[in-house]
Design an enzyme around this catalytic site. Structure first.
Site: not given
Length: 223
Positions: A85, A198, A146-147, A115, A200, A54-56
């Site tokens: 991630c 990821h 992903i990023r 990051r 998942e 997600g967004e840490s």
């Protein structure tokens, strides 16, 4: 029945539902129940925890607002935790390229991580990974990046087991050294598992199986 194990998934932001699906699809000798963790009371029910992608910075902020930040730090000292991630960033001891207002970390894994190591979302990619310890380890695991963060360094003498690497030519800045720490995409330190991709987001549940068998079941006594 050999004893039920409760694995929580931090459910403040990010791909938590996908982790829950992967865990629920496992067929193991011990039963796994899942908890979507949104409060300290939810966390108290758990034997282990997954921190999703997600967004840490958002996850850390929401954890503080939910009263979860300090309970999470305490949980990590004694219980198995897997970060994927953004979760990998939060489990690290230090982060490079943090946002200008800083990055709150949970710690637990002795690495420095960057990051968005590959840049923006358009730089996302997939790669086949050879992973030590998975079932059918001769079959590559498809890593979805992903990023994704990049591991920059391991703390000296930290008891870290590297379990998957990318080929050096796939790095954002290609390297000649196959042991460059930036090639590390999955590692273990004690009870903790860290993946920069990821697992998942694929139908392949072998990483969830690995976390359950290698990190969780070994610490939760049977009944």
């Amino acid at each position: 029945m050999s004893g039920t194990v409760t694995i929580g998934i931090l459910a403040l932001q990010g791909a938590f539902a996908e982790h829950q699906t992967r865990l629920q699809n496992l067929r193991l000798k011990r039963k796994i129940t899942t908890v979507l963790v949104k409060t300290p009371e939810d966390l108290q029910r758990c034997d282990a925890l997954i921190i999703p992608g997600g967004e840490s910075t958002t996850i850390a902020l929401l954890a503080r607002l939910s009263g979860l930040l300090e309970p999470l730090k305490a949980f990590i000292y004694t219980k198995p935790v897997w970060g994927t991630c953004a979760g990998a960033i939060l489990l690290s001891q230090s982060v490079t390229n943090a946002k200008k207002d800083g990055q709150e970390l949970l710690g637990g894994v002795s690495v420095d991580i960057a990051r968005n190591g590959w840049g923006s979302q358009v730089e996302s990619f997939e790669a086949p990974l050879d992973v030590n310890g998975l079932h059918e380890s001769s079959v590559p695991f498809i890593g979805i990046f992903i990023r994704a963060p990049v591991v920059l360094a391991l703390a000296p003498d930290a008891p870290i087991q590297v379990i998957a690497r990318l080929p050096p030519h796939l790095l954002p800045e290609p390297a000649d050294d196959e042991n460059d720490p930036r090639t590390i995409v999955a590692l273990r330190q004690g009870l903790h598992l860290l993946t920069t991709f990821h697992p998942e987001l694929t139908p392949d549940d072998r990483f969830h199986d690995y976390f359950a068998r290698k990190c969780v079941f070994t610490t939760v006594p049977t009944v």
